[in-house]
Write a protein that holds these residues in place. Sequence first.
Motif, PDB file in Angstrom:
ATOM      1  N   UNK A  65       0.834  -1.207   0.000  1.00 12.50           N
ATOM      2  CA  UNK A  65       0.000   0.000   0.000  1.00 12.50           C
ATOM      3  C   UNK A  65       0.867   1.255   0.000  1.00 12.50           C
ATOM      4  N   UNK A  66       0.428   2.266  -0.723  1.00 13.27           N
ATOM      5  CA  UNK A  66       1.103   3.559  -0.798  1.00 13.27           C
ATOM      6  C   UNK A  66       0.117   4.625  -0.311  1.00 13.27           C
ATOM      7  N   UNK A  67       0.495   5.378   0.731  1.00 14.52           N
ATOM      8  CA  UNK A  67      -0.406   6.360   1.334  1.00 14.52           C
ATOM      9  C   UNK A  67       0.297   7.710   1.410  1.00 14.52           C
ATOM     10  N   UNK A  68      -0.269   8.732   0.770  1.00 15.70           N
ATOM     11  CA  UNK A  68       0.264  10.094   0.907  1.00 15.70           C
ATOM     12  C   UNK A  68      -0.217  10.667   2.233  1.00 15.70           C
ATOM     13  N   UNK A  69       0.703  11.087   3.077  1.00 15.71           N
ATOM     14  CA  UNK A  69       0.356  11.635   4.379  1.00 15.71           C
ATOM     15  C   UNK A  69      -0.042  13.108   4.246  1.00 15.71           C
ATOM     16  N   UNK A  76       5.311  10.154   1.986  1.00 15.71           N
ATOM     17  CA  UNK A  76       4.528   9.001   1.540  1.00 15.71           C
ATOM     18  C   UNK A  76       4.844   7.827   2.455  1.00 15.71           C
ATOM     19  N   UNK A  77       3.801   7.167   2.960  1.00 16.40           N
ATOM     20  CA  UNK A  77       3.971   5.991   3.808  1.00 16.40           C
ATOM     21  C   UNK A  77       3.779   4.735   2.971  1.00 16.40           C
ATOM     22  N   UNK A  78       4.706   3.801   3.084  1.00 12.14           N
ATOM     23  CA  UNK A  78       4.602   2.509   2.400  1.00 12.14           C
ATOM     24  C   UNK A  78       4.323   1.424   3.424  1.00 12.14           C
ATOM     25  N   UNK A 137       9.324  15.990 -13.433  1.00 13.00           N
ATOM     26  CA  UNK A 137       8.432  16.770 -14.304  1.00 13.00           C
ATOM     27  C   UNK A 137       9.074  16.787 -15.679  1.00 13.00           C
ATOM     28  N   UNK A 138       8.766  15.805 -16.533  1.00 11.42           N
ATOM     29  CA  UNK A 138       9.449  15.672 -17.828  1.00 11.42           C
ATOM     30  C   UNK A 138       9.392  16.936 -18.679  1.00 11.42           C
ATOM     31  N   UNK A 139       8.280  17.655 -18.647  1.00 12.84           N
ATOM     32  CA  UNK A 139       8.165  18.869 -19.445  1.00 12.84           C
ATOM     33  C   UNK A 139       9.139  19.948 -19.034  1.00 12.84           C
ATOM     34  N   UNK A 140       9.544  19.944 -17.767  1.00  8.49           N
ATOM     35  CA  UNK A 140      10.512  20.930 -17.246  1.00  8.49           C
ATOM     36  C   UNK A 140      11.935  20.380 -17.230  1.00  8.49           C
ATOM     37  N   UNK A 141      12.096  19.146 -17.686  1.00  5.50           N
ATOM     38  CA  UNK A 141      13.383  18.455 -17.573  1.00  5.50           C
ATOM     39  C   UNK A 141      13.885  18.543 -16.129  1.00  5.50           C
ATOM     40  N   UNK A 142      12.975  18.234 -15.209  1.00  9.96           N
ATOM     41  CA  UNK A 142      13.262  18.355 -13.775  1.00  9.96           C
ATOM     42  C   UNK A 142      13.093  16.993 -13.113  1.00  9.96           C
ATOM     43  N   UNK A 143      13.962  16.714 -12.149  1.00  6.90           N
ATOM     44  CA  UNK A 143      13.882  15.438 -11.427  1.00  6.90           C
ATOM     45  C   UNK A 143      14.734  15.520 -10.163  1.00  6.90           C
ATOM     46  N   UNK A 144      14.370  14.700  -9.170  1.00  7.74           N
ATOM     47  CA  UNK A 144      15.128  14.646  -7.918  1.00  7.74           C
ATOM     48  C   UNK A 144      14.895  13.304  -7.246  1.00  7.74           C
ATOM     49  N   UNK A 145      15.826  12.919  -6.398  1.00  6.42           N
ATOM     50  CA  UNK A 145      15.691  11.699  -5.616  1.00  6.42           C
ATOM     51  C   UNK A 145      14.787  11.945  -4.415  1.00  6.42           C
ATOM     52  N   UNK A 146      14.185  10.888  -3.920  1.00  4.30           N
ATOM     53  CA  UNK A 146      13.450  10.932  -2.664  1.00  4.30           C
ATOM     54  C   UNK A 146      14.238  10.194  -1.595  1.00  4.30           C
ATOM     55  N   UNK A 147      14.016  10.567  -0.347  1.00  2.92           N
ATOM     56  CA  UNK A 147      14.727   9.947   0.773  1.00  2.92           C
ATOM     57  C   UNK A 147      13.854   8.881   1.408  1.00  2.92           C
ATOM     58  N   UNK A 148      14.417   7.679   1.601  1.00 10.01           N
ATOM     59  CA  UNK A 148      13.678   6.541   2.148  1.00 10.01           C
ATOM     60  C   UNK A 148      14.148   6.272   3.577  1.00 10.01           C
ATOM     61  N   UNK A 183       8.273  -3.253   8.346  1.00  9.11           N
ATOM     62  CA  UNK A 183       7.459  -3.411   7.149  1.00  9.11           C
ATOM     63  C   UNK A 183       6.884  -2.116   6.626  1.00  9.11           C
ATOM     64  N   UNK A 184       7.160  -0.999   7.314  1.00 10.23           N
ATOM     65  CA  UNK A 184       6.696   0.304   6.833  1.00 10.23           C
ATOM     66  C   UNK A 184       7.898   1.194   6.550  1.00 10.23           C
ATOM     67  N   UNK A 185       7.703   2.118   5.594  1.00 12.07           N
ATOM     68  CA  UNK A 185       8.758   3.036   5.172  1.00 12.07           C
ATOM     69  C   UNK A 185       8.153   4.420   5.000  1.00 12.07           C
ATOM     70  N   UNK A 186       8.976   5.423   5.270  1.00  9.67           N
ATOM     71  CA  UNK A 186       8.595   6.804   4.980  1.00  9.67           C
ATOM     72  C   UNK A 186       9.450   7.283   3.824  1.00  9.67           C
ATOM     73  N   UNK A 187       8.796   7.730   2.753  1.00 10.05           N
ATOM     74  CA  UNK A 187       9.503   8.287   1.597  1.00 10.05           C
ATOM     75  C   UNK A 187       9.226   9.784   1.574  1.00 10.05           C
ATOM     76  N   UNK A 188      10.284  10.580   1.659  1.00 12.64           N
ATOM     77  CA  UNK A 188      10.151  12.042   1.737  1.00 12.64           C
ATOM     78  C   UNK A 188      10.665  12.677   0.450  1.00 12.64           C
TER      79      UNK A 188
END
Length: 558
Positions: free
Chosen positions: A112-116, A130-132, A155-166, A172-177
């Motif tokens: 399950x993927x849950x946006x906090x 995001x809670x996993x 954001x492909x249209x802006x040629x923008x991207x970044x990593x998320x922190x896990x 069994x649960x993870x926080x993705x920021x």
Amino acid sequence: MKSLLRHRIFALFPNVIARKLLLMLILSLVFWVLYMSSKEHTKLLIHWGNPIALKQWSVFRKYLNCQEAQTPHVLPTATELRVREIIEKLDRRFPPRPFTHMNATTSAKHSRVIILNPKDAYCQGDQLDVLLEMRDFLGHRKEYGGDFLRARMSSPGLKAAASGKVTDFDNGTYLVSFTLFWEGQVSLSVVLMHPSEGVSALWRARNQGYDRIMFKGKFLNGTSEVFTECGLALNSSAELCQYLDLRDQEAFYCVKPPRVPCEAFIYLSTKNRPLSYLSKGEWNLFHRSNMAIEMMKNLNSIKVLSCNKTEDIKKKCQIGMKSPFPSGYAFKGNWKTAFCKLMEFSATKNIRSCLERKLIYLMGDSTLRQWIYYLSKVVETLKNFDHHGSGPFKRHVLLDIEKHSLIQWRKHSHPFITVNLYSMKDENYIPREIDQVAGDSNTAIVITIGQHFRPFPINIFIRRAVNIRKAIERLFLRSPGTKVILKTENTREVHNNAEVFSDFHGYIHNLIIRDIFEDLRVGIIDAWDMTVAYNTNDLHPPEYVVSHQIRMFLNYIC
């Protein structure tokens, strides 16, 4: 006869002390004769100083019924203690998660993927969490962590991207920021690279042995070539050529060819050996269809507004600044750092001015050799100096005579994996290379290691990193103004042979590098973060990624 000989000795040496001294002299003479008659007596003491040889010597003493109290206790060195400390820390982080059945492993589809605290729109600069909740293929909640995850927003249209922190809560649960660096529509991605059972299998298998890679050494006997087996460790009863660095506890061996001296070792190449320490069931986890599975397929894009926020004014990037994760983000094709301000070096003239009177030593693998190719292309006054040798792994040198600039690349020493033959006559470990640099404020050293260490037990990588740190500390004692930059390992293809080349091994390397160099005043170029953000997944990142690495390097030295 024996009685007569004993009677004559007593007659010549009636004093007991004199007889004991005679006996000691005879024993010393016998040992010296044996020592000098050795084919390679100059290496004998070095051989005994080698940790492997010390263990063999200990066994030999026990065979001779030497009492344990008489055997000197060899204390572990500071390097050995540090290696053990880091391995124990990693063992706690990646405990055994035995594979039982595919159904009991983590399923990206069933998790399950849950946006906090969801919102209709977010402000630029906000953090989105995001809670996993991880589940297996039967839908059961996982009760432990250890899954290898990769998070990214784009954001492909802006040629923008970044990593998320896990963040792994180990239950069994993870926080993705995600830090919302830019304004616009943003897509989120979390990829399950390997389930925790696969991670556990990779960690166990990695430390099983040294023989996944076959080293083939080429010796020259006059005009004829002789090939033999080599390696970081050899399970062979044959006579070995030992290439030892006693100070740094580094070793490499070759089976000695008949009637050929060990000094005749001139070339080396490698090939993968079809060997696995994974069970048949575990290998199912590493089929391409079971790796790098997206977990957020059905999630709508996120709307980010500027909210009239002004960007904080950051200091120019400097050596010694702490690099967070994510360290930056891509926007309109450019790399922007999250912790410092990057100056532009787009014009060739600016780059050439920055490099004026600089001595730059690049030490590492072919991902750093890419810098040589890029710089020679964009700065036309940098000319290749033919340092002789052949193939891509020879020493590469660029010179700008007018500006007194020198840039040199040399590969790191063993282990180095390639099917191409490369010369052993110009071979040196990075710590020894650093020791040969005088250093000053116009000298810069860039180091990267990792990709070639992935198939080998982790202690090899840790020891090399610790030895590099010690060499940098020695350099700073004689020249505190010298600039040292570490380029981390980058991601690569989702390889068929994940046991050997999985990015999990690179992830471990980056954890180790950050641990060992945490309190040392060096610059960091986070190639891992860049290649996750750009989603390149190439062993050799594309030129535009290399250009961003070099731009950050120029900011560090100018």
